[in-house]
Motif scaffolding. Sequence first.
Motif, PDB file in Angstrom:
ATOM      1  N   ASP A   1     -17.518   6.048  -2.160  1.00 17.98           N
ATOM      2  CA  ASP A   1     -17.731   6.378  -3.573  1.00 17.98           C
ATOM      3  C   ASP A   1     -17.333   5.241  -4.502  1.00 17.98           C
ATOM      4  OD1 ASP A   1     -14.979   6.465  -3.383  1.00 17.98           O
ATOM      5  OD2 ASP A   1     -14.801   8.611  -3.786  1.00 17.98           O
ATOM      6  N   GLY A   2     -16.942   4.102  -3.926  1.00 22.22           N
ATOM      7  CA  GLY A   2     -16.625   2.925  -4.722  1.00 22.22           C
ATOM      8  C   GLY A   2     -15.205   2.857  -5.224  1.00 22.22           C
ATOM      9  N   LEU A   3     -14.349   3.814  -4.817  1.00 24.03           N
ATOM     10  CA  LEU A   3     -12.972   3.852  -5.296  1.00 24.03           C
ATOM     11  C   LEU A   3     -12.002   3.355  -4.238  1.00 24.03           C
ATOM     12  CD1 LEU A   3     -12.941   7.342  -7.063  1.00 24.03           C
ATOM     13  CD2 LEU A   3     -13.336   5.085  -8.098  1.00 24.03           C
ATOM     14  N   HIS A   4     -10.969   2.632  -4.675  1.00 22.16           N
ATOM     15  CA  HIS A   4      -9.897   2.226  -3.776  1.00 22.16           C
ATOM     16  C   HIS A   4      -9.071   3.448  -3.380  1.00 22.16           C
ATOM     17  CE1 HIS A   4     -10.692  -1.852  -5.348  1.00 22.16           C
ATOM     18  NE2 HIS A   4     -10.129  -2.271  -4.235  1.00 22.16           N
ATOM     19  N   LYS A   5      -8.818   3.600  -2.071  1.00 24.07           N
ATOM     20  CA  LYS A   5      -8.014   4.714  -1.582  1.00 24.07           C
ATOM     21  C   LYS A   5      -7.191   4.258  -0.392  1.00 24.07           C
ATOM     22  CE  LYS A   5     -11.745   8.006  -2.592  1.00 24.07           C
ATOM     23  NZ  LYS A   5     -12.688   8.987  -1.980  1.00 24.07           N
ATOM     24  N   PRO A   6      -6.041   4.888  -0.159  1.00 30.35           N
ATOM     25  CA  PRO A   6      -5.333   4.640   1.096  1.00 30.35           C
ATOM     26  C   PRO A   6      -6.166   5.144   2.273  1.00 30.35           C
ATOM     27  CG  PRO A   6      -3.910   5.729  -0.511  1.00 30.35           C
ATOM     28  CD  PRO A   6      -5.300   5.793  -1.052  1.00 30.35           C
ATOM     29  N   VAL A   7      -6.047   4.468   3.396  1.00 34.95           N
ATOM     30  CA  VAL A   7      -6.806   4.836   4.593  1.00 34.95           C
ATOM     31  C   VAL A   7      -6.638   6.316   4.927  1.00 34.95           C
ATOM     32  CG1 VAL A   7      -6.844   4.546   7.112  1.00 34.95           C
ATOM     33  CG2 VAL A   7      -6.891   2.537   5.619  1.00 34.95           C
ATOM     34  N   ILE A   8      -5.405   6.798   4.881  1.00 32.69           N
ATOM     35  CA  ILE A   8      -5.160   8.182   5.297  1.00 32.69           C
ATOM     36  C   ILE A   8      -5.835   9.177   4.359  1.00 32.69           C
ATOM     37  CG2 ILE A   8      -2.984   8.603   4.075  1.00 32.69           C
ATOM     38  CD1 ILE A   8      -2.016   9.861   6.782  1.00 32.69           C
ATOM     39  N   GLN A   9      -6.020   8.819   3.104  1.00 32.37           N
ATOM     40  CA  GLN A   9      -6.742   9.699   2.191  1.00 32.37           C
ATOM     41  C   GLN A   9      -8.211   9.778   2.576  1.00 32.37           C
ATOM     42  OE1 GLN A   9      -6.471   8.731  -2.002  1.00 32.37           O
ATOM     43  NE2 GLN A   9      -8.047  10.212  -2.559  1.00 32.37           N
ATOM     44  N   ILE A  10      -8.797   8.653   2.975  1.00 33.74           N
ATOM     45  CA  ILE A  10     -10.201   8.644   3.402  1.00 33.74           C
ATOM     46  C   ILE A  10     -10.379   9.510   4.645  1.00 33.74           C
ATOM     47  CG2 ILE A  10     -12.099   7.194   4.220  1.00 33.74           C
ATOM     48  CD1 ILE A  10     -10.962   4.911   2.547  1.00 33.74           C
ATOM     49  N   ILE A  11      -9.426   9.414   5.580  1.00 31.32           N
ATOM     50  CA  ILE A  11      -9.493  10.235   6.797  1.00 31.32           C
ATOM     51  C   ILE A  11      -9.349  11.709   6.443  1.00 31.32           C
ATOM     52  CG2 ILE A  11      -8.418  10.689   9.035  1.00 31.32           C
ATOM     53  CD1 ILE A  11      -7.433   7.764   8.975  1.00 31.32           C
ATOM     54  N   ALA A  12      -8.404  12.024   5.556  1.00 29.75           N
ATOM     55  CA  ALA A  12      -8.198  13.415   5.139  1.00 29.75           C
ATOM     56  C   ALA A  12      -9.439  13.971   4.452  1.00 29.75           C
ATOM     57  CB  ALA A  12      -6.986  13.510   4.226  1.00 29.75           C
ATOM     58  N   GLU A  13     -10.091  13.169   3.631  1.00 29.01           N
ATOM     59  CA  GLU A  13     -11.290  13.634   2.940  1.00 29.01           C
ATOM     60  C   GLU A  13     -12.444  13.835   3.911  1.00 29.01           C
ATOM     61  OE1 GLU A  13     -12.012  11.070  -0.395  1.00 29.01           O
ATOM     62  OE2 GLU A  13     -10.232  11.783  -1.487  1.00 29.01           O
ATOM     63  N   GLU A  14     -12.482  13.069   5.000  1.00 30.81           N
ATOM     64  CA  GLU A  14     -13.438  13.319   6.083  1.00 30.81           C
ATOM     65  C   GLU A  14     -13.242  14.735   6.622  1.00 30.81           C
ATOM     66  OE1 GLU A  14     -16.150  12.516   9.406  1.00 30.81           O
ATOM     67  OE2 GLU A  14     -15.702  11.157   7.750  1.00 30.81           O
ATOM     68  N   ALA A  15     -11.980  15.111   6.813  1.00 32.15           N
ATOM     69  CA  ALA A  15     -11.671  16.443   7.332  1.00 32.15           C
ATOM     70  C   ALA A  15     -12.003  17.538   6.310  1.00 32.15           C
ATOM     71  CB  ALA A  15     -10.199  16.516   7.726  1.00 32.15           C
ATOM     72  N   PHE A  16     -11.554  17.372   5.072  1.00 27.76           N
ATOM     73  CA  PHE A  16     -11.801  18.381   4.045  1.00 27.76           C
ATOM     74  C   PHE A  16     -13.301  18.596   3.825  1.00 27.76           C
ATOM     75  CE2 PHE A  16      -7.477  17.206   2.091  1.00 27.76           C
ATOM     76  CZ  PHE A  16      -6.852  18.273   2.697  1.00 27.76           C
ATOM     77  N   ALA A  17     -14.064  17.502   3.821  1.00 23.18           N
ATOM     78  CA  ALA A  17     -15.509  17.601   3.599  1.00 23.18           C
ATOM     79  C   ALA A  17     -16.221  18.272   4.765  1.00 23.18           C
ATOM     80  CB  ALA A  17     -16.097  16.207   3.361  1.00 23.18           C
ATOM     81  N   SER A  18     -15.519  18.421   5.896  1.00 22.98           N
ATOM     82  CA  SER A  18     -16.101  19.043   7.087  1.00 22.98           C
ATOM     83  C   SER A  18     -15.623  20.479   7.280  1.00 22.98           C
ATOM     84  CB  SER A  18     -15.755  18.200   8.323  1.00 22.98           C
ATOM     85  OG  SER A  18     -16.228  16.869   8.180  1.00 22.98           O
ATOM     86  N   GLY A  19     -14.949  21.019   6.282  1.00 21.45           N
ATOM     87  CA  GLY A  19     -14.530  22.417   6.325  1.00 21.45           C
ATOM     88  C   GLY A  19     -13.080  22.662   6.682  1.00 21.45           C
ATOM     89  N   ILE A  20     -12.300  21.595   6.895  1.00 19.25           N
ATOM     90  CA  ILE A  20     -10.886  21.756   7.217  1.00 19.25           C
ATOM     91  C   ILE A  20     -10.112  22.179   5.975  1.00 19.25           C
ATOM     92  CG2 ILE A  20      -8.806  20.489   7.895  1.00 19.25           C
ATOM     93  CD1 ILE A  20     -10.698  21.151  10.217  1.00 19.25           C
ATOM     94  N   GLU A  21      -9.135  23.082   6.165  1.00 19.64           N
ATOM     95  CA  GLU A  21      -8.355  23.604   5.045  1.00 19.64           C
ATOM     96  C   GLU A  21      -6.920  23.079   5.010  1.00 19.64           C
ATOM     97  OE1 GLU A  21      -8.580  27.830   5.386  1.00 19.64           O
ATOM     98  OE2 GLU A  21     -10.775  27.876   5.289  1.00 19.64           O
ATOM     99  N   GLU A  22      -6.336  22.791   6.182  1.00 18.72           N
ATOM    100  CA  GLU A  22      -4.952  22.326   6.250  1.00 18.72           C
ATOM    101  C   GLU A  22      -4.863  21.112   7.175  1.00 18.72           C
ATOM    102  OE1 GLU A  22      -1.943  25.576   6.838  1.00 18.72           O
ATOM    103  OE2 GLU A  22      -3.772  26.714   7.253  1.00 18.72           O
TER     104      GLU A  22
END
Length: 318
Positions: A35-56
């Motif tokens: 999305d063009g924004l700077h993020k920590p690596v772990i946030q990108i990984i977490a957003e991969e999970a959230f966008a795939s239906g993960i809740e926790e």
Amino acid sequence: MRIKKAVITAAARGERLYPVADTIQKAMLPVIDTDGLHKPVIQIIAEEAFASGIEEICVVCAPGDGERYINAFTSLRDNLIKSFKGVDWARDEANKIDHLIRQISFAEQTEPLGYGHAVYCAREFVNDEPFLLLLGDYLYVSDLLQKRCAAQLIELASQENCSVSAVNPTIEHQISRYGTLTGKHVPNTPGVYQINKIIEKPSLSVAELELQTPGLRIGYYLCFFGMHVFTPMVFDILKKSIDQDGTNILLTPTLQELAETEKYLALEVKGNRYDLSKRHGLMQAQIALGLAGEAHDETLTSMVELLAEANTRSAKLV
């Protein structure tokens, strides 16, 4: 089955990323996301999970790192709110970070007793449910516009009600870096295999003898993608290994036993994984994210300019 929990392993300090890993967790290294924004690596990984239906999400980390992550993300959120008041993208990003803070927990691996042991540290969080497992030093880029790599994996695991590991056909000279497997193709399901045998980082000679998979191109093998969905059975098998030898608990022998115990599939994920801990891994991941996202044209232009400069320098040396 419904997969609503994810585990991210991030306990290792990242010796291959010296000296930066001595002062910051490698999972907090900044990368420009699609999305063009700077993020920590772990946030990108977490957003991969959230966008795939993960809740926790539970992050398996080194002692004390959980508080450091929360403090770092709280600071990022507060700075976005204070520095970019009223700006839509900053408000949206602050909300995403706030959601991450609310939905994340931590499990400490107090001693470096192997990757299998790190996974076992999340047993209490998982609480006898199926879960998604992600590596804290891998970033993933899907080939499908509307479906993340993790979503592809979760979809198959939910349909088949079993453990599923993501794999990529990998050229033979790279297989010594990855867990490698072979299996029988499941009829009428392209890219899906019933796992038979798994070997951790095999030599080519061993792979040629034991890990050939019918249907793959010559010289290619099925290697782990750094992403799995597991049933709770994996913890029962890990516990046996820990009770027998608690010094270096590997995940691969556990997965071999899992394949012999219950239904366990491999899925050729449509996408690529990028190992941040290997040489030039962070650079490769950044280029891949740039080409896959909103900064595609800018990334491509930068690459062409760099190649032209390198070509000019080479010509001057001739």
